[in-house]
Design a protein around this motif. Sequence first.
Motif, mmCIF file in Angstrom:
data_model
loop_
_atom_site.group_PDB
_atom_site.id
_atom_site.type_symbol
_atom_site.label_atom_id
_atom_site.label_comp_id
_atom_site.label_asym_id
_atom_site.label_seq_id
_atom_site.Cartn_x
_atom_site.Cartn_y
_atom_site.Cartn_z
ATOM 1 N N GLN A 195 48.150 -106.156 -10.201
ATOM 2 C CA GLN A 195 47.141 -106.372 -11.235
ATOM 3 C C GLN A 195 47.114 -107.844 -11.659
ATOM 4 O O GLN A 195 48.126 -108.549 -11.531
ATOM 5 N N PRO A 196 45.993 -108.291 -12.154
ATOM 6 C CA PRO A 196 45.936 -109.665 -12.682
ATOM 7 C C PRO A 196 47.029 -109.897 -13.714
ATOM 8 O O PRO A 196 47.297 -109.036 -14.560
ATOM 9 N N LYS A 227 45.958 -114.153 -10.157
ATOM 10 C CA LYS A 227 44.548 -114.033 -10.507
ATOM 11 C C LYS A 227 43.802 -113.380 -9.348
ATOM 12 O O LYS A 227 44.238 -113.468 -8.194
ATOM 13 N N PRO A 228 42.665 -112.780 -9.623
ATOM 14 C CA PRO A 228 41.884 -112.192 -8.517
ATOM 15 C C PRO A 228 41.566 -113.207 -7.420
ATOM 16 O O PRO A 228 41.513 -112.838 -6.235
ATOM 17 N N VAL A 240 44.861 -109.015 -5.597
ATOM 18 C CA VAL A 240 45.017 -109.033 -7.052
ATOM 19 C C VAL A 240 43.771 -108.385 -7.642
ATOM 20 O O VAL A 240 42.671 -108.940 -7.579
ATOM 21 N N SER A 241 43.959 -107.208 -8.192
ATOM 22 C CA SER A 241 42.813 -106.448 -8.680
ATOM 23 C C SER A 241 43.283 -105.432 -9.715
ATOM 24 O O SER A 241 44.397 -104.904 -9.620
ATOM 25 N N SER A 242 42.408 -105.169 -10.662
ATOM 26 C CA SER A 242 42.704 -104.135 -11.641
ATOM 27 C C SER A 242 42.090 -102.798 -11.215
ATOM 28 O O SER A 242 42.244 -101.799 -11.907
#
Length: 127
Positions: free
Chosen positions: A13-14, A87-88, A125-127
Amino acid sequence: QLQLVESGGGLVQPGGSLRLSCVASGFTLNYYAIAWFRQAPGKEREGVSCITSAEGSTYYADSAKGRFTISRDNAKNTVSLQMNSLKPEDTAVYYCAADLRLDNQCSYDREYEYDYWGQGTQVTVSS
């Protein structure tokens, strides 16, 4: 057979962290400058960081400064990239590469200097 193998990628996750490892087989990393590069979908490969062979001096691209830390453990024939505050836009395939040189120099923006490359490890990197 001379080989570099990356590991440690994954989905995070970020704001999270990952630690990438680059292990050499068939040769010793002691005499090599090592760099990490990354390639995001649809983009050119870019340098992230490098570490010298002689003194372990480290250099970072602006995108990595303050968040990433490169280190080497010659006894384990391994170079690591600790990535924090992800970060994404850090999403990419990350590659390590080795350049045989004994001076205290390395570059992360001259890919052509690197003789050996790993196969890459995916960082998402992702939520």
